[in-house]
Motif scaffolding. Structure first.
Motif, PDB file in Angstrom:
ATOM      1  N   PRO A 197     -60.719  30.974  -9.963  1.00 53.59           N
ATOM      2  CA  PRO A 197     -61.417  29.849  -9.341  1.00 53.59           C
ATOM      3  C   PRO A 197     -62.922  29.950  -9.620  1.00 53.59           C
ATOM      4  O   PRO A 197     -63.542  30.978  -9.371  1.00 53.59           O
ATOM      5  CB  PRO A 197     -61.123  30.038  -7.845  1.00 53.59           C
ATOM      6  CG  PRO A 197     -59.811  30.754  -7.826  1.00 53.59           C
ATOM      7  CD  PRO A 197     -59.864  31.686  -9.009  1.00 53.59           C
ATOM      8  N   PHE A 218     -69.044  30.598  -6.495  1.00 50.99           N
ATOM      9  CA  PHE A 218     -67.936  29.943  -5.794  1.00 50.99           C
ATOM     10  C   PHE A 218     -68.160  30.090  -4.299  1.00 50.99           C
ATOM     11  O   PHE A 218     -68.268  31.198  -3.789  1.00 50.99           O
ATOM     12  CB  PHE A 218     -66.612  30.588  -6.213  1.00 50.99           C
ATOM     13  CG  PHE A 218     -65.413  29.794  -5.804  1.00 50.99           C
ATOM     14  CD1 PHE A 218     -64.940  28.770  -6.607  1.00 50.99           C
ATOM     15  CD2 PHE A 218     -64.752  30.061  -4.611  1.00 50.99           C
ATOM     16  CE1 PHE A 218     -63.826  28.021  -6.230  1.00 50.99           C
ATOM     17  CE2 PHE A 218     -63.640  29.320  -4.225  1.00 50.99           C
ATOM     18  CZ  PHE A 218     -63.176  28.301  -5.057  1.00 50.99           C
ATOM     19  N   LEU A 237     -66.600  29.514  -0.799  1.00 50.41           N
ATOM     20  CA  LEU A 237     -65.337  29.254  -0.106  1.00 50.41           C
ATOM     21  C   LEU A 237     -65.499  28.242   1.020  1.00 50.41           C
ATOM     22  O   LEU A 237     -64.532  27.630   1.448  1.00 50.41           O
ATOM     23  CB  LEU A 237     -64.809  30.561   0.487  1.00 50.41           C
ATOM     24  CG  LEU A 237     -64.233  31.578  -0.484  1.00 50.41           C
ATOM     25  CD1 LEU A 237     -64.017  32.901   0.210  1.00 50.41           C
ATOM     26  CD2 LEU A 237     -62.928  31.053  -1.062  1.00 50.41           C
ATOM     27  N   HIS A 238     -66.724  28.091   1.516  1.00 51.48           N
ATOM     28  CA  HIS A 238     -66.907  27.254   2.705  1.00 51.48           C
ATOM     29  C   HIS A 238     -67.454  25.872   2.361  1.00 51.48           C
ATOM     30  O   HIS A 238     -67.898  25.147   3.232  1.00 51.48           O
ATOM     31  CB  HIS A 238     -67.784  27.986   3.710  1.00 51.48           C
ATOM     32  CG  HIS A 238     -67.214  29.339   4.051  1.00 51.48           C
ATOM     33  ND1 HIS A 238     -66.069  29.485   4.803  1.00 51.48           N
ATOM     34  CD2 HIS A 238     -67.563  30.581   3.660  1.00 51.48           C
ATOM     35  CE1 HIS A 238     -65.768  30.767   4.891  1.00 51.48           C
ATOM     36  NE2 HIS A 238     -66.661  31.453   4.203  1.00 51.48           N
ATOM     37  N   SER A 239     -67.431  25.535   1.083  1.00 49.97           N
ATOM     38  CA  SER A 239     -67.907  24.221   0.681  1.00 49.97           C
ATOM     39  C   SER A 239     -66.738  23.375   0.185  1.00 49.97           C
ATOM     40  O   SER A 239     -65.779  23.889  -0.386  1.00 49.97           O
ATOM     41  CB  SER A 239     -68.936  24.392  -0.440  1.00 49.97           C
ATOM     42  OG  SER A 239     -69.179  23.159  -1.066  1.00 49.97           O
ATOM     43  N   ASP A 240     -66.847  22.054   0.366  1.00 48.43           N
ATOM     44  CA  ASP A 240     -65.832  21.147  -0.187  1.00 48.43           C
ATOM     45  C   ASP A 240     -66.023  20.993  -1.688  1.00 48.43           C
ATOM     46  O   ASP A 240     -65.201  20.416  -2.388  1.00 48.43           O
ATOM     47  CB  ASP A 240     -65.933  19.772   0.477  1.00 48.43           C
ATOM     48  CG  ASP A 240     -65.407  19.814   1.897  1.00 48.43           C
ATOM     49  OD1 ASP A 240     -64.632  20.747   2.206  1.00 48.43           O
ATOM     50  OD2 ASP A 240     -65.792  18.942   2.695  1.00 48.43           O
ATOM     51  N   PRO A 244     -66.721  23.638  -4.102  1.00 47.92           N
ATOM     52  CA  PRO A 244     -66.927  25.095  -4.120  1.00 47.92           C
ATOM     53  C   PRO A 244     -67.524  25.686  -5.403  1.00 47.92           C
ATOM     54  O   PRO A 244     -68.056  26.788  -5.358  1.00 47.92           O
ATOM     55  CB  PRO A 244     -65.520  25.647  -3.881  1.00 47.92           C
ATOM     56  CG  PRO A 244     -64.595  24.566  -4.283  1.00 47.92           C
ATOM     57  CD  PRO A 244     -65.303  23.269  -4.087  1.00 47.92           C
ATOM     58  N   CYS A 245     -67.461  24.957  -6.541  1.00 48.91           N
ATOM     59  CA  CYS A 245     -67.873  25.579  -7.807  1.00 48.91           C
ATOM     60  C   CYS A 245     -69.285  25.210  -8.210  1.00 48.91           C
ATOM     61  O   CYS A 245     -69.644  24.028  -8.219  1.00 48.91           O
ATOM     62  CB  CYS A 245     -66.928  25.148  -8.917  1.00 48.91           C
ATOM     63  SG  CYS A 245     -65.286  25.760  -8.680  1.00 48.91           S
TER      64      CYS A 245
END
Lengths: 233, 319
Positions: free
Chosen positions: A147, A205, A207-210, A212-213
């Motif tokens: 990811p 990356f 993890l807590h964002s809509d 994420p990348c």
């Protein structure tokens, strides 16, 4: 824009179709792929599960059961979905300008186990490698492997180095690697075979964002060198 | 209103049908290995088919129900007991009182066990899914000893003794038939006729290097006419990659989003749940069918599951 390149359209099992421009890593072809990706996303259909762009191909993953009620053939429906997107792509006049994402990298042997061996292999010093690596702008061709992992190119031939034949069991998060003419940053600790020449503390990356990348297909990336004193792991 | 893992099993995770829509970012879908058993467990527990479940392997965990619970187990054929006494059948609706402890005594066949509880688990979705992403250790829940998973809602009545509904359902997965159907992949044509035949005649053993990412198979090696390296393209669940050593790798729930090995075939969607129930050391054989036939098989399977779901709903409404 250029003439739309030749492609093959084939099934990827009973739940996917791929449009494939052949075995080439080419900025123009990849540009078509990414335009297509955005067109397909914009006209997303309810039967679509995923749209996956790669170097020179794009794959649609669909739910076969979405087609059972209306008794239509997924192949012809998805072929038409692609054709419409291709027609839209042909109308695009020029590539939209993109911002350059700048990433600080510490090129230091204590953080990058392959830095000295790669320099030795090419018979150059670390400063030369850093100059050759930072003076270029890299294109994100695709995401994959992990990811948020971005396949970037193209690395200068004078520092391009084949990957390790035996991958490392553990590569530190933030490691910047090269494999042939490709560059990539490991978003997490993972096994990996790329030549590690630097490290960044930038998070790739979230993890807590809509969203994420940090790096997405079509992005432009430039690396800049920071001293070890400024590196925060 | 929860369950507690008293002793963890080999690999116990919360899974749903998978986290789709993010593969362009390299985020692989994960999700249940066997969607058939997931749907059966949910139907028996009175849930909608997509409700997240616990996927378990062998050895399986010991689980305590902290509250009166209606649940069902499906998947592998196991002997399970409540408080080491009352035997709990698979594919039945079960009611237990608070404090009951579920343990698994023996596994007869199959590789994965699914547990659904009525009204489902109270979870926080990540990117629209409750599947556990093991590599990121994020989303869903990787259950270890002491883990507690809350329920969405309590039962409307109290339970005083372990009991079952007087019916069971039959899983459509038949492990006595080791045939796995596949459709041709893009690089199938790079095999010569002898190699194509060999691939179809081979009795493949599932290697012990198999896991949720994929099954590695061992048989007489199959080689392409000319070895080739491909630039990465998307791969999906069921894709059969041919590794340089001549052995196939079937990609499953935790597969990477892209890959460069030749894609000689794809296991059909309807047979992925069955393949996922075969264990390390067991043997399978491939049989080629067309995509139209693959769709028909999936449609038939879905119809069977839908009928089962409706039957369970009607029976429960009757009581």
């Amino acid at each position: 824009m250029h003439v739309f390149p030749a492609f093959e359209f084939y099934a990827c099992g009973d739940h996917g179709f791929t449009l494939d421009f052949g075995q080439q890593i080419d900025i123009n072809i990849n540009g078509f792929v990414i335009h297509l990706f955005h067109q397909l996303q914009k006209n997303r259909r309810s039967y679509i599960l995923d749209i996956i762009p790669a170097y020179s191909s794009i794959t649609v993953v669909y739910n076969p059961l979405s087609f059972t009620k209306c008794n239509t053939n997924p192949e012809s429906v998805i072929h038409e979905y692609f054709t419409n997107a291709i027609l839209q792509t042909e109308n695009i006049q020029a590539t939209a300008s993109v911002d350059i994402i700048r990433i600080p990298v510490c090129y230091h042997p204590s953080l990058a186990p392959d830095l000295e061996p790669v320099c030795k292999y090419h018979n150059i010093d670390i400063d030369t490698l850093v100059t050759l690596h930072t003076q270029k702008t890299y294109r994100v061709f695709m995401n994959g492997f992990l990811p948020g992992f971005a396949y970037m190119g193209t690395v200068d031939d004078r520092i391009a180095t084949a990957r390790h034949s035996n991958p490392r069991k553990k590569v530190a998060a933030g490691s910047l690697g090269i494999a042939g003419n490709q560059a990539g940053i490991y978003p997490f600790e993972s096994p990996g075979g790329w030549q590690l020449i630097g490290r960044t503390s930038v998070s790739l990356f979230d993890l807590h964002s809509d969203n994420p990348c940090l790096l997405k297909p079509g992005d432009q990336v430039q690396f800049y060198s920071i001293p070890i004193e400024s590196f925060q792991s | 209103m929860s369950i507690r893992i008293i002793k963890k099993g080999l690999l116990d995770t919360i899974q749903d049908r998978g986290r789709y829509g993010y593969q362009h970012l390299g985020i692989n879908p994960t999700g249940v290995m066997d969607f058939v058993s997931m749907r059966l467990a949910n139907a028996l527990a009175g849930n909608e088919e997509q409700e997240p479940v616990i996927e378990m392997h062998w050895p399986a965990p010991v689980i305590r129900f902290e509250t009166d619970t209606c649940f069902a187990i499906s998947g592998a054929a196991v002997i399970a007991r409540i408080d080491q006494q009352t035997e709990i059948p698979v594919n039945r609706t079960v009611f237990v009182k608070a404090g009951s402890q579920l343990s698994f005594e023996k596994k007869l066949s199959g590789a994965r066990i699914y547990l659904a509880v009525q009204n489902g688990f109270n979870l926080t979705p990540w990117l629209n899914s409750n599947s556990t992403h093991l590599q990121l250790n994020h989303g869903g829940h990787h259950l270890t000893t002491g883990a507690v998973v809350e329920f969405n809602k309590a039962l409307s009545h109290t339970i005083s003794i372990t009991k079952f509904y007087p019916w069971y359902i039959q899983s459509p997965i038949d492990l006595s038939d080791s045939t796995i159907h596949f459709t041709r992949g893009k690089e199938w044509g790079l095999l010569d006729e002898t190699m194509k035949e060999l691939f179809k005649q081979n009795i493949y053993q599932i290697s012990n290097e198999s896991n949720r990412m994929g099954y590695r198979l061992n048989g007489t090696p199959v080689y392409l006419q000319h070895s080739t390296e491909l630039i990465s393209t998307a791969v999906t669940k069921g894709t059969i990659q041919l590794l340089p050593n001549g052995q196939p790798l079937v990609l499953l729930a935790d597969h990477q989003t892209t890959g460069g090995y030749p894609r000689i075939g794809h296991v059909i969607s309807a047979d992925v749940p069955k393949l996922a129930q075969f264990e390390t050391g067991q043997s399978i054989r491939f049989k080629e069918i067309t995509i139209e036939e693959a769709h028909q098989r999936l449609k038939n399977l879905d119809l069977y599951l839908k009928q089962t779901e409706i039957a369970c709903k009607l029976r429960m409404a009757d009581l």
